[in-house]
Design an enzyme around this catalytic site. Structure first.
Site, mmCIF file in Angstrom:
data_model
loop_
_atom_site.group_PDB
_atom_site.id
_atom_site.type_symbol
_atom_site.label_atom_id
_atom_site.label_comp_id
_atom_site.label_asym_id
_atom_site.label_seq_id
_atom_site.Cartn_x
_atom_site.Cartn_y
_atom_site.Cartn_z
ATOM 1 N N PHE A 1 0.849 -1.194 0.000
ATOM 2 C CA PHE A 1 0.000 0.000 0.000
ATOM 3 C C PHE A 1 0.879 1.237 0.000
ATOM 4 C CE2 PHE A 1 -4.512 1.175 0.931
ATOM 5 C CZ PHE A 1 -5.081 0.146 0.212
ATOM 6 N N GLN B 1 -7.876 15.242 3.011
ATOM 7 C CA GLN B 1 -7.210 14.366 2.041
ATOM 8 C C GLN B 1 -7.983 14.270 0.736
ATOM 9 O OE1 GLN B 1 -6.654 9.842 2.653
ATOM 10 N NE2 GLN B 1 -4.603 10.709 2.717
ATOM 11 N N HIS C 1 -8.064 11.917 -2.406
ATOM 12 C CA HIS C 1 -7.596 10.594 -2.820
ATOM 13 C C HIS C 1 -7.181 10.664 -4.283
ATOM 14 C CE1 HIS C 1 -7.563 6.314 -3.731
ATOM 15 N NE2 HIS C 1 -7.645 6.048 -2.448
ATOM 16 N N LEU D 1 -14.790 6.046 -5.550
ATOM 17 C CA LEU D 1 -13.407 5.709 -5.226
ATOM 18 C C LEU D 1 -12.910 4.470 -5.970
ATOM 19 C CD1 LEU D 1 -11.007 6.125 -3.148
ATOM 20 C CD2 LEU D 1 -12.196 4.473 -1.726
ATOM 21 N N GLU E 1 -6.826 2.300 -3.520
ATOM 22 C CA GLU E 1 -5.378 2.348 -3.632
ATOM 23 C C GLU E 1 -4.801 0.947 -3.823
ATOM 24 O OE1 GLU E 1 -3.509 5.184 -1.059
ATOM 25 O OE2 GLU E 1 -1.957 3.761 -0.488
ATOM 26 N N ARG F 1 -0.488 9.762 -0.367
ATOM 27 C CA ARG F 1 -1.621 10.219 -1.172
ATOM 28 C C ARG F 1 -1.534 11.691 -1.534
ATOM 29 N NH1 ARG F 1 -6.610 6.932 1.729
ATOM 30 N NH2 ARG F 1 -6.090 4.949 0.753
ATOM 31 N N HIS G 1 -11.703 12.934 0.072
ATOM 32 C CA HIS G 1 -11.828 11.563 0.537
ATOM 33 C C HIS G 1 -11.895 11.427 2.055
ATOM 34 C CE1 HIS G 1 -11.430 7.273 0.530
ATOM 35 N NE2 HIS G 1 -10.258 7.290 1.132
ATOM 36 N N ARG H 1 -3.008 11.089 5.848
ATOM 37 C CA ARG H 1 -3.210 9.722 6.322
ATOM 38 C C ARG H 1 -2.702 8.723 5.301
ATOM 39 N NH1 ARG H 1 -6.793 5.957 5.192
ATOM 40 N NH2 ARG H 1 -8.371 7.275 4.211
#
Lengths: 563, 371
Positions: free
Chosen positions: A113, A229, A231, A241, A244, A275, A340, A375
């Site tokens: 990730f 954030q 995304h 979405l 990721e 991100r 996001h 984050r």
């Protein structure tokens, strides 16, 4: 009047985990949510949950990645707690029944990730959040004798006793429109984020910042509210979405010229940089004319072996087909950065306790702060569970030996009056609630997005002040009592305006660029002046009162952040 | 932008008036959803239209409704495709079936759906000993129950369940799929008890009539009926659970009947399902079925000659199929959920609608009998 040791508002992962922990500690528990618990937005966290569970991995490595990901704004004591307790939480979930992906040996398997130095993301295909949420609800059904679940109840205000401690709430039973006062020794907010302040957003319609506004209105401080954030991979228009996990499995990003542009911005981590870094890179490509005509760049998942995609990214195969008409196993899909998540929220300590006695917060509504300026993917599920559990335990502990407070009936009357006043407003007395909501969302997505500057933020603040005035006379259509969703929408608009104002004010105050906050007029990170949290309180004033709070640094001094 | 007419079933308990239809016109793009249409109506025309909605991406399961008579998630149904199935150019939207309506498009899921979910002990009963770390289980077993974990509890299958329409007490497709999520989970320690309970319940797993409606209705490819059939196969083949509802005997009678005849010989099936023509159990069942038999004869569904002397005998290829299957050391289950191979050409999901994840190119997966 219903009275419980612990009252939890919001029944996503943080709320349900808190309920199970508080019940496990012997408290009487009520959990209340404006939607059925399994409708909560935790569902949407697709990719997975981080933990350094492998013997080769270490919690320190996970913590450092999180600190670096936060652009050194995260509080390191809290991050240490989260990363240290993560492995046990994964095992607790596994024993509770989560159907985590297994490797060939039958052990828990991981995927890569963004922003992580090891593959430490545990997952269930790309429905991890959904699987977690439904398994926790299974546990809630198992423990139904200890936990009273109030499903489809809408909280309109928190209630304080004479000393200022939080001692309950006023709420509306959505099914019949009746108002009810609840008493509790401890109250935990677990109401999630505030993405609906933006349009488009990846957030569900229910994410209207309710808990942040409730806490703010009774004097609890909000922190890091400028850290919003975007995304990197969302569908244009709908904001849906694309996990990721796609990039974790090996998908690449291209601009319209066919360049794999992340080579320029993050030569080492490429698509798996943090991100904020990837979103800024995409926005730069788009702004400088290298995007597609629809204002997007391309995510190419055809790099991932087809069988693997069908097995591990099934949900986005469906999303591509149903919401964009694209077979992602055969062709790239057009994406852009979309709102996001909000790193900021109600300021808490590592037990979820806010400065208001008796009031706790956990999950996206809270700011511990473990995410700081940005984050990492797959840290949000972890945050909800670790701090949900800790808040549940601590709130139960606080309740032990305490006498049940009695929430005052006066607040019930106030709330009843306020709602009746909205319902009675004449059509045409002002603007429609939905119009104001739309103007707010569109404006925030322009002025308080990936790139910001003083002028845009000042304009945003002025607009919000105007919208707040207009909201006072905004009218609705529904005069009924059963499922009057219209009147709830008017209340939610009030929450959203409070939260959006805090977003904008905090972004104005922070005159530097860090994490998700990028100021075109202050493009550098400035540790000397701004290695601190921006804190906002209502404090009786019309606009938020601004103060600062230090960043907790334990073992990682701020360093250069490159990927 | 094109215009669409949505005809919405309105009902408000506040007024006491009977339910009625109301038409609204919306202007949206063809690929936008019926939910987008409903939300536009609420935003611009009438804020009192009731519908649950949240994620707008087919993951929260809030917005189950009937569109042109069939259950769908409103957020997962394009206006253009809804127009295509409307017949007369007007898209009708009404609340789901088999559940009481609370207001407009909102139904009482607690009274039906969740009650049934709670009926099947919907939590993992850990098999002992609980390991210190994770349970070590085959990767395939977790993938396998991911299909039932994919259920979002939207109620579309419940809405369209024909058995439940006839027998409101039927546990139903969603709850039985939930039950399979535990029976298929090697970490659960209660498989025999769960199976026995669901087999013995007169409204349990043998109450499904294979109408396929739930498979068609499910927006997430959970295929509830397939999970029910798996429960039955596990109950009967792996555990030999003989239930009081004659489900076990019926299944075995059916298989033997086909093995013998190739084509179903209905006159034998009924008595055989009760243990054979001369079994004391079969006599009252046969007497009880007389009206149905007479009706079938009168409507020429069967003729007396064919009913008594079934002319068909199993051809060689049917016999060969049975031989191959009987010779297998283990029963095989097809996992039709996760499909596709590295080198195949045809997309596996391209042939049906969104609900069709099971059409082609499936890889047979070994399923070891419950260890």
């Amino acid at each position: 009047m219903p009275a419980h040791d612990v009252l939890i508002i919001g029944a996503g992962l943080a709320g349900q985990r808190a309920a199970l922990a508080a019940a496990g500690a012997g408290a009487t528990v009520a959990i209340m949510s404006k939607v059925h618990p399994v409708r909560s937005h935790s569902n949407a966290a697709a990719g997975g949950i981080n933990a350094a569970l492998n013997p080769e991995d270490s919690w320190e490595s996970h913590a450092f990645d999180t600190v670096k990901g936060s652009d050194y704004l995260g509080d390191q004591d809290a991050i240490e707690v989260m990363c240290r307790e993560a492995p046990d939480e994964i095992l607790w979930l596994e024993h509770a029944g989560v159907t985590f992906h297994r490797n060939d040996e039958g052990l828990l398997g991981t995927r890569a990730f963004g922003g992580a130095s090891a593959a430490r993301t545990y997952y269930v295909a790309d429905i991890t959040g959904q699987a977690l949420l439904h398994v926790l609800y299974e546990q809630m059904m198992k423990h139904h004798r200890q936990i009273d679940s109030y499903e489809e109840w809408f909280v309109t205000a928190l209630v304080q006793d004479d000393s200022g401690a939080c001692c309950g709430c006023v709420c509306r039973n959505i099914r019949d429109g009746s108002m009810q006062l609840f008493s509790a020794k401890s109250v935990i907010l677990a109401t999630g984020g505030s993405g609906q302040c933006f349009k488009p957003t990846t957030n569900a319609l229910i994410c209207t910042g309710d808990g942040m506004a409730h806490a703010y209105r009774i004097g609890a401080p909000l922190m890091d509210m400028e850290m919003i954030q975007y995304h990197p991979t969302t569908l244009s228009g709908t904001g849906i979405l694309i996990t990721e996990g796609a990039r974790g499995e090996g998908a690449h990003l291209y601009n319209a010229l066919g360049e794999r542009f992340m080579e320029k911005y993050a030569p080492n981590k490429m698509e798996l940089a943090s991100r904020d870094v990837v979103s800024r890179a995409e926005q730069t490509e788009i702004n400088e004319g290298r995007g597609f005509p629809d204002g997007t760049v391309a995510l190419d998942i055809t790099k991932v072996p087809r069988k693997r995609t069908l097995e591990a990214l099934r949900e986005i195969v469906n999303i591509g087909r149903d919401f964009a008409g694209v077979d992602i196993t055969r062709e790239p899909i057009h994406i852009l950065p979309g709102q996001h998540y909000i790193m900021g929220g109600v300021k808490t300590d590592v037990w979820g306790a806010t400065p208001v006695p008796g009031l706790y917060a956990a999950g996206e509504v809270a700011c511990v702060s473990v995410h700081g300026g940005n984050r990492l993917g797959a840290n949000s599920l972890l945050d909800t569970l670790i701090f949900g559990r800790r808040a549940g335990e601590h709130a139960a502990e606080r309740a032990r030996g305490m006498r049940m407070p009695k929430a005052s009936e006066a607040s019930l009357q106030d709330e009843r009056r306020a709602i009746n006043a909205i319902v009675r407003r004449e059509r045409g007395s002002g603007r429609r609630v939905s119009e104001i909501k739309l103007e707010l969302g569109t404006m925030m997505n322009q002025n308080c997005a990936v790139y910001r500057d003083h002028e845009g933020l000042m304009e945003a603040h002025e607009i919000i002040r105007r919208l707040k005035e207009e909201a006072k006379t905004a009218y609705i259509d529904d005069r009924g009592t059963v499922f009057n969703q219209d009147v709830l929408g008017a209340l939610e608009l009030g929450y959203m305006l409070d939260v959006a104002e805090c977003n904008v004010v905090a972004a104005l105050v922070r005159r530097e660029s860090r994490g998700a906050q990028y100021r075109l007029d202050f493009p550098e990170r400035n540790d000397a002046d701004w290695l601190k949290h921006v804190v906002l309180t209502a404090d009786g004033a019309d606009v938020p009162k601004i103060s600062a709070s230090p960043v907790a640094i334990t073992q990682w001094q701020p360093g250069v952040r490159s990927y | 932008m094109p215009e669409y007419v949505l005809r919405i079933r309105r009902y408000s308990p506040d007024t006491g008036a009977a339910a009625r239809w109301q038409d609204f016109t919306v202007d949206l793009e063809p690929h936008q959803s019926v939910l987008d249409g409903l939300l536009q109506i609420r935003d611009r025309q009438d804020g009192s239209v009731g519908i649950r909605s949240s994620c707008q991406a087919a993951i929260c399961g809030s917005c189950g409704v009937r569109i042109n008579g069939r259950p769908h998630l409103a957020c997962h149904t394009h206006l253009e495709s809804a127009l295509g199935t409307s017949g007369d150019g007007i898209i009708t939207v009404e609340p789901m079936g088999n559940m009481p309506v609370l207001k407009d498009l909102i139904v009482d899921m607690d009274a039906v759906h969740w009650k049934k979910i709670k009926r099947v002990t919907p939590w993992l009963v850990n098999s002992e000993p609980v390991p210190e770390r994770e349970y070590v289980v085959p990767a395939q077993s977790m993938l396998d129950i991911t299909q039932s974990m994919a259920c979002i509890q939207c109620g579309c299958c419940v809405s369209d369940c024909l058995s439940m329409e006839v027998d409101p007490l039927f546990i139903g497709p969603a709850a039985l799929a939930k039950a399979y999520r535990f029976v298929g989970d090697p970490r659960d320690g209660e498989h025999p008890a769960r199976l026995k309970d669901l087999a013995q319940d007169p409204h349990g797993m043998y109450d499904c009539t294979h109408c396929f409606n739930c498979i068609e209705a499910c927006p997430k490819g959970v295929a509830p009926m397939n999970q029910i059939m798996r429960l039955r196969r596990i109950a009967s083949a792996d555990y030999g659970i003989e239930d009081d509802n004659n489900g076990y005997r019926h299944e075995h009678a059916f298989v033997r009947n086909i093995e013998r005849n190739g084509l179903l010989h209905e006159a034998d099936l009924l008595p055989d399902s009760y243990g054979g023509k001369f079994h004391p159990r079969a006599v009252p069942a046969l007497v009880g079925s007389l009206p149905a038999i007479v009706k079938a004869l009168m409507r020429r569904k069967v003729t007396l000659g064919k009913a008594l002397g079934h002319p068909h005998k199993a051809p060689d290829d049917v016999k060969r199929i049975f031989k191959v299957v009987h010779q297998r050391p283990e029963r095989r289950e097809l996992n039709l959920y996760v499909t596709g191979t590295e080198d195949e050409d045809e997309p596996t999901y391209a042939r049906g609608g969104p609900t069709d994840g099971s059409s082609a190119g499936h890889t047979p997966a070994e399923r070891s009998p419950n260890a």
